[in-house]
Scaffold this motif. Structure first.
Motif, mmCIF file in Angstrom:
data_model
loop_
_atom_site.group_PDB
_atom_site.id
_atom_site.type_symbol
_atom_site.label_atom_id
_atom_site.label_comp_id
_atom_site.label_asym_id
_atom_site.label_seq_id
_atom_site.Cartn_x
_atom_site.Cartn_y
_atom_site.Cartn_z
ATOM 1 N N GLU A 80 40.503 -14.493 -12.272
ATOM 2 C CA GLU A 80 40.455 -13.180 -12.913
ATOM 3 C C GLU A 80 40.034 -13.374 -14.364
ATOM 4 N N SER A 97 37.435 -6.060 -16.416
ATOM 5 C CA SER A 97 38.101 -7.070 -15.606
ATOM 6 C C SER A 97 37.278 -7.396 -14.364
ATOM 7 N N ARG A 115 37.068 -10.087 -10.806
ATOM 8 C CA ARG A 115 37.620 -11.114 -9.932
ATOM 9 C C ARG A 115 36.456 -11.920 -9.365
#
Length: 211
Positions: free
Chosen positions: A134, A181, A183
């Motif tokens: 992450e 953000s 992933r």
């Protein structure tokens, strides 16, 4: 008695297992810059590869169980703590919480096989195949742009989009979960290399000269 044994086995598994990038845990902490760019591993998520025609009976059953199957490149369907990422017209990757795996007392992999119910399709447990990084913060996109060929500008790569790409020359799936953000899902065998590449790409933002 059986439940007690299963619980003890689950605790033993959690104690013994080691994530693909565990060696970099301290480096991720010291290399992260709060409020600028931060990197961490999210280990042991439950993952499964799904191959099925979404319009088939088996596809509809899997969609009902997972919160839906995405219909176009880049799409992600979410339901609770489960997400399904589009990899191809009949190929998807499911991502769910670690505790939904049967090794920790969950029932998701078994439920997926059951939903297939002998129909035309395939469910493969990929939980040990990849790990999850992450990367977050206002500089996260700048870090990725140093080695990712995708156009990551927000007008193109919107939150909720996931695509297969290469980052630092390493094949990975990149999922933009929020505006700041991401992933990243590399295969386990490439996790340490990609983790070190990301740390190196982040290094300039630890400098006091960078605003």
């Amino acid at each position: 008695m059986a439940d007690t044994a299963a619980l003890e086995n689950s605790k033993k598994i959690q104690t013994l297992r080691k994530s693909p990038a565990s060696i970099l845990g301290t480096a991720f902490e010291t290399g992260s810059v709060a409020g600028t760019v931060e990197l961490r591993e999210v280990p042991f998520l439950t993952m499964a590869g799904l191959r099925v025609d979404p319009a088939s009976d088996a596809g509809r059953r899997l969609g009902t169980l997972t919160g839906g199957l995405p219909s176009a490149s880049g799409d992600v369907c979410t339901g609770g703590d489960t997400a399904v990422l589009w990899l191809g017209p009949s190929e998807f990757m499911l991502v769910a919480s670690a505790d939904s795996h049967e090794s920790l007392g969950g029932d998701l992999p078994g439920a997926l096989f059951e939903a297939l119910a002998g129909g035309e399709g395939q469910v493969v447990d990929l939980s040990a195949n990849r790990t999850t990084f992450e990367l977050s913060g206002p500089r996260a996109r700048s870090v990725l742009e140093k080695g990712c060929s995708l156009d990551l500008h927000p007008r193109v790569f919107k939150a909720g989009t996931a695509l297969s790409t290469e980052i630092g020359g390493i094949p990975a799936i990149l999922w933009k979960t929020t505006e700041e953000s991401y992933r990243i899902f590399p295969r386990a065998s490439f996790a340490e290399f990609l983790g070190r590449w990301l740390l190196d790409a982040m290094r300039e933002y630890a400098s006091p000269e960078v605003p």
